[in-house]
Design a protein around this motif. Sequence first.
Motif, PDB file in Angstrom:
ATOM      1  N   GLU A 358      29.117  56.519  17.600  1.00 60.89           N
ATOM      2  CA  GLU A 358      29.893  57.328  16.673  1.00 60.89           C
ATOM      3  C   GLU A 358      31.381  57.113  16.908  1.00 60.89           C
ATOM      4  O   GLU A 358      31.839  57.041  18.044  1.00 60.89           O
ATOM      5  N   TYR A 359      32.130  57.014  15.837  1.00 67.63           N
ATOM      6  CA  TYR A 359      33.569  56.818  15.979  1.00 67.63           C
ATOM      7  C   TYR A 359      34.272  58.166  16.085  1.00 67.63           C
ATOM      8  O   TYR A 359      33.742  59.202  15.700  1.00 67.63           O
ATOM      9  N   LYS A 360      35.466  58.143  16.609  1.00 69.28           N
ATOM     10  CA  LYS A 360      36.246  59.358  16.792  1.00 69.28           C
ATOM     11  C   LYS A 360      37.339  59.433  15.733  1.00 69.28           C
ATOM     12  O   LYS A 360      37.862  58.410  15.291  1.00 69.28           O
ATOM     13  N   CYS A 361      37.652  60.649  15.336  1.00 68.86           N
ATOM     14  CA  CYS A 361      38.750  60.860  14.396  1.00 68.86           C
ATOM     15  C   CYS A 361      39.587  62.031  14.888  1.00 68.86           C
ATOM     16  O   CYS A 361      39.184  62.775  15.786  1.00 68.86           O
ATOM     17  N   TRP A 362      40.738  62.197  14.300  1.00 68.93           N
ATOM     18  CA  TRP A 362      41.633  63.281  14.708  1.00 68.93           C
ATOM     19  C   TRP A 362      42.226  63.929  13.467  1.00 68.93           C
ATOM     20  O   TRP A 362      42.645  63.225  12.541  1.00 68.93           O
ATOM     21  N   PRO A 363      42.249  65.270  13.416  1.00 70.22           N
ATOM     22  CA  PRO A 363      41.658  66.195  14.388  1.00 70.22           C
ATOM     23  C   PRO A 363      40.163  66.350  14.154  1.00 70.22           C
ATOM     24  O   PRO A 363      39.680  66.110  13.049  1.00 70.22           O
ATOM     25  N   SER A 364      39.432  66.749  15.175  1.00 67.12           N
ATOM     26  CA  SER A 364      37.983  66.873  15.085  1.00 67.12           C
ATOM     27  C   SER A 364      37.527  68.057  15.921  1.00 67.12           C
ATOM     28  O   SER A 364      38.157  68.409  16.923  1.00 67.12           O
TER      29      SER A 364
END
Length: 441
Positions: A358-364
Amino acid sequence: MTKWHFGLRENLGDPAPNSDLTLLHLIRERQREIAPFYTFNHVHGSVEVQSTSPSSDPVRSSTLGPEIGCSDLSGVTVVDFLGAGYTKTVLKVVLAQGLEVALKTVNHQGTDMRSCVEDFRDPEGCQDLVSFKLRKEIILLQRLQHPNIVELKGQCQDSTLVGGITAVLEQGTPVQMIQLLQSPWEERFRVCLGLVRLLHYLSLSPLGSVALLDFQPRQFIMVSGELKLTDLDDAIVAETGCRTSSDCVLQFPLRNFTFPCSGSGVCQGLNEMRNLYNAYRYFFIYLLPHQAPTILKPLVDQIMNTTGELKHGVNKTLEAFEEVLRVYKSGLHLQHMPSSVIEDYAVLKGMGTSGNKEYKCWPSYSHQGCMLSVHSAAEAAHICNSHPQCTSFSFSDQKTWTGILPRRLTNKQPACERFPLLCMMSDCEGLAMEEVGIVET
């Protein structure tokens, strides 16, 4: 040398010259400062209670449950040191029954205590003097009860057991502005909304209009995502007296504001305006505008402009915040989003996902992946389309404080191929994250 404090005779060491009357005078000043809070009639529901002596325990509302007392503080386990200031120390402890609370006590090594002992060479007298800030805070926490004010769970005054007066407070965590800046806009808005609701209450409190003279993030804590005021020792209730408008000036590092002097000789509304501008410069300016939903930006910008110039009081400011909340919860800010964005996705029920991480995003909401709050699958699809890494998203059965559902965006592919099961959103929203996945076709 013999000295008198609170009507009790105490044998103390030799004081500094002429210090007796000076220290006693300071103690009596502190007594006069908090005495009105004890004589105030506090009405809670149909029950009216009154305390008439500063030496008696502050009144506690029966609706808050049994009060934690001195007997409950024997055998506590200290878990963490939460902080210390000029006057007070705060510890995180676990009571014998397993309840985690915060204990606030006089900081015997703090600046206020050290300065007093250096001036008067009277440790016990200085203990009495310095403890008045904590006494004031306890009685104010009794009188001022609001969801955005920390809950006073009990108190103890026992020199042998706890070394003096102790306040027992609900457990929270210090406000970390860096963490708030990295949180989703919905959570940052919650902090600002809670703060405005608090300021509205303080402007019309049972004690009168309350001003927070030491208004900074360190005076607050976070409890389950809610901002709560925890430091009240520098609060004042009386409005500033005046003869002319020149006596009604609010001075800040970059701005000054002048208000009219009322016919009754007070700077009417000065307390609430002081609080409001401090909320703007310490919280709103950092937390509110950044990444606000596009359709809400005009409302947010209006709030920023009116509070930054103090054009409106706290009543109209609260109305503006509640309007932002209403629009956001209703989903009206999404009314111009094309419904066709969901047509490129298929619903897969009862399937997991596999493939890339899973990829990360901001904000989360999750530091392990990309979890955002959305109103519908259409909004989730719109966001997924805007993220190059995103190929699918899934539902969670959790909801945020506004009642909106989080969605997890992933770049994983379906674990197996199956003819998609189509379902209406009302059928999907109650399913757990592993049960429903929506993938790009």
